[in-house]
Design a protein around this motif. Structure first.
Motif, PDB file in Angstrom:
ATOM      1  N   GLY A  13       0.749  -1.431  -0.016  1.00 29.38           N
ATOM      2  CA  GLY A  13      -0.025   0.091  -0.117  1.00 29.38           C
ATOM      3  C   GLY A  13       0.729   1.318   0.163  1.00 29.38           C
ATOM      4  N   GLY A  17      -0.002   1.459  -3.568  1.00 28.53           N
ATOM      5  CA  GLY A  17      -1.042   2.141  -3.114  1.00 28.53           C
ATOM      6  C   GLY A  17      -0.940   3.671  -3.269  1.00 28.53           C
ATOM      7  N   HIS A 211      -3.957  -7.166  -9.175  1.00 27.95           N
ATOM      8  CA  HIS A 211      -4.649  -5.899  -9.160  1.00 27.95           C
ATOM      9  C   HIS A 211      -6.269  -6.359  -9.315  1.00 27.95           C
ATOM     10  N   SER A 235      -2.627  -4.439  -0.693  1.00 27.40           N
ATOM     11  CA  SER A 235      -2.545  -3.103  -0.495  1.00 27.40           C
ATOM     12  C   SER A 235      -3.880  -2.810   0.392  1.00 27.40           C
ATOM     13  N   LEU A 239      -5.849   0.325  -2.094  1.00 34.41           N
ATOM     14  CA  LEU A 239      -5.328   1.561  -2.743  1.00 34.41           C
ATOM     15  C   LEU A 239      -4.369   1.110  -4.113  1.00 34.41           C
ATOM     16  N   GLY A 240      -4.219   2.022  -4.956  1.00 34.11           N
ATOM     17  CA  GLY A 240      -3.363   1.953  -5.952  1.00 34.11           C
ATOM     18  C   GLY A 240      -3.803   1.856  -7.150  1.00 34.11           C
ATOM     19  N   GLY A 250      -6.658  -0.399  -7.946  1.00 35.40           N
ATOM     20  CA  GLY A 250      -5.756  -0.807  -6.889  1.00 35.40           C
ATOM     21  C   GLY A 250      -5.321  -2.262  -6.754  1.00 35.40           C
ATOM     22  N   SER A 279      -6.882   1.195   7.695  1.00 36.98           N
ATOM     23  CA  SER A 279      -7.692   1.243   6.316  1.00 36.98           C
ATOM     24  C   SER A 279      -8.733   2.583   6.408  1.00 36.98           C
TER      25      SER A 279
END
Ligand code: HMG
Ligand code: MG
Length: 303
Positions: A13, A17, A211, A235, A239-240, A250, A279
């Protein structure tokens, strides 16, 4: 095959992320606090920063300051992405990096967009990084991106992935993480990819980095864990995304992975309630929605 008794979760992350977060540069203190909270929640392997060109990825421009701000916890590995020798030197200079990660892809088109060279050139670039890492007693992880599909070249054949993964191991990586960068895989396709790769690289040296763009990541992870793979990248809050892969969302959310693994009786060493609090904290800081179904279902313990 029997499911593994435990799985090592690699938290990406703070790097994968945050690298693609739009808007203002996230304050260094926020990044450092995220890393601290993740370690406190029991994550033992955290990719904390990326020593890439700030022209290419502005959100990672404070990598050295992030590493400097981290109070390292015993038993936790702190990793950083290093695309070239310059990045590796900067990472080592911080004195805080336990592991460096080099990254290439199974697709020429993606490699060009992401790191501006061919796959063969990228592998050559890694040689001096490996030498430096060895001098400093730092281990090196390798990434292969686009292991199922590429946003520029379409479907990727499993043998292309196997060949690059093998090269990374032959050049000294202790582990290779297989990136479904744009999340296009489905369970049978990722299994076919893993079958080809595991003929070249032992399963215990492989990790899954999926992902969740098409919502398939958990199903794909279950499929590969059933095959004996026991290292998963994820993550917090999902995120991401990769800035050089159009449409990539993400990583699979760490909370969702941990919930699934614990439900299967697989140990992770992670405190899910603490992770869920982190989170909610990071999504509040970023002012964005939470990509973890489990975090949404469990709510925020602090409220
Ligand atoms: P380039 O333009 O070919 O190389 O970039 P360059 O040597 O000409 O450098 C360009 C500029 O960056 C120069 O500055 C260099 O000094 C500077 P200028 O002279 O123009 O002022 N520079 C650096 N600065 C700081 N640290 C460095 C560094 N290197 C050069 N280490 C390069 C080549 C590899 C640097 C560039 O393409 C790059 O940084 N790419 C990174 C892209 C990236 O970070 N992508 C996301 C990470 S990968 C990912 O997310 C996938 C993964 O999650 C797995 C998956 O999901 O599949 C891992
Ligand atoms: Mg990634």
């Amino acid at each position: 095959m029997a499911l593994p008794a435990s799985v090592r979760v690699v938290e990406v992350g703070p790097r994968d992320g945050l690298q693609n977060e739009p808007g203002d540069i996230i304050p260094t203190e926020t990044k450092v606090s995220l890393v601290h909270q993740l370690a406190d929640a029991g994550l033992s392997h955290i990719e904390a920063a990326s020593f890439v060109s700030p022209k290419w990825v502005p959100q990672m421009g404070d990598a050295a300051a992030v590493m400097a701000g981290i109070n390292k916890q015993p038993g936790v590995f702190y990793a950083a992405l290093t695309p070239n020798l310059r990045g590796a030197e900067s990472a080592i200079e911080t004195g805080k990096v336990d592991e460096m990660a080099v990254f290439t892809a199974a697709s020429e088109a993606f490699t060009h967009k992401n790191i501006n060279c061919t796959i063969a050139e990228s592998l050559e670039r890694f040689t001096p990084i490996m030498e430096l890492a060895q001098q400093h007693g730092i281990r090196v992880r390798g990434y292969v991106s686009t292991v199922v599909g590429c946003p520029y070249a379409g479907d990727i054949h499993p043998l292309q992935v196997a060949a690059v993964a093998r090269e990374l191991i032959d050049r000294g990586c202790y582990e290779v993480s297989l990136g479904d960068t744009i999340g296009v895989g489905t369970p049978h396709r990722v299994k076919a990819m893993l079958e080809a790769v595991s003929k070249e690289v032992p399963m215990e040296k492989l990790a899954a980095h999926f992902h969740d763009t098409y919502g398939q990541a958990l199903a794909n992870l279950y499929a590969v864990v059933e095959e004996g793979l026991a290292v998963i990248d994820s993550s917090v809050a999902g995120l991401g995304g990769c800035p050089y892969a159009n449409g990539a969302s993400g990583n699979v959310a760490t909370e969702d992975v941990v919930y699934m693994l614990h439900g299967l009786g697989i140990e992770t060493g992670i405190d899910l309630a603490k992770l869920v609090n982190t989170s909610h904290w990071i999504t509040d800081q970023l002012g964005r929605g939470n990509g973890s179904k489990v975090a949404l279902a469990m709510g925020c313990g602090d409220n």
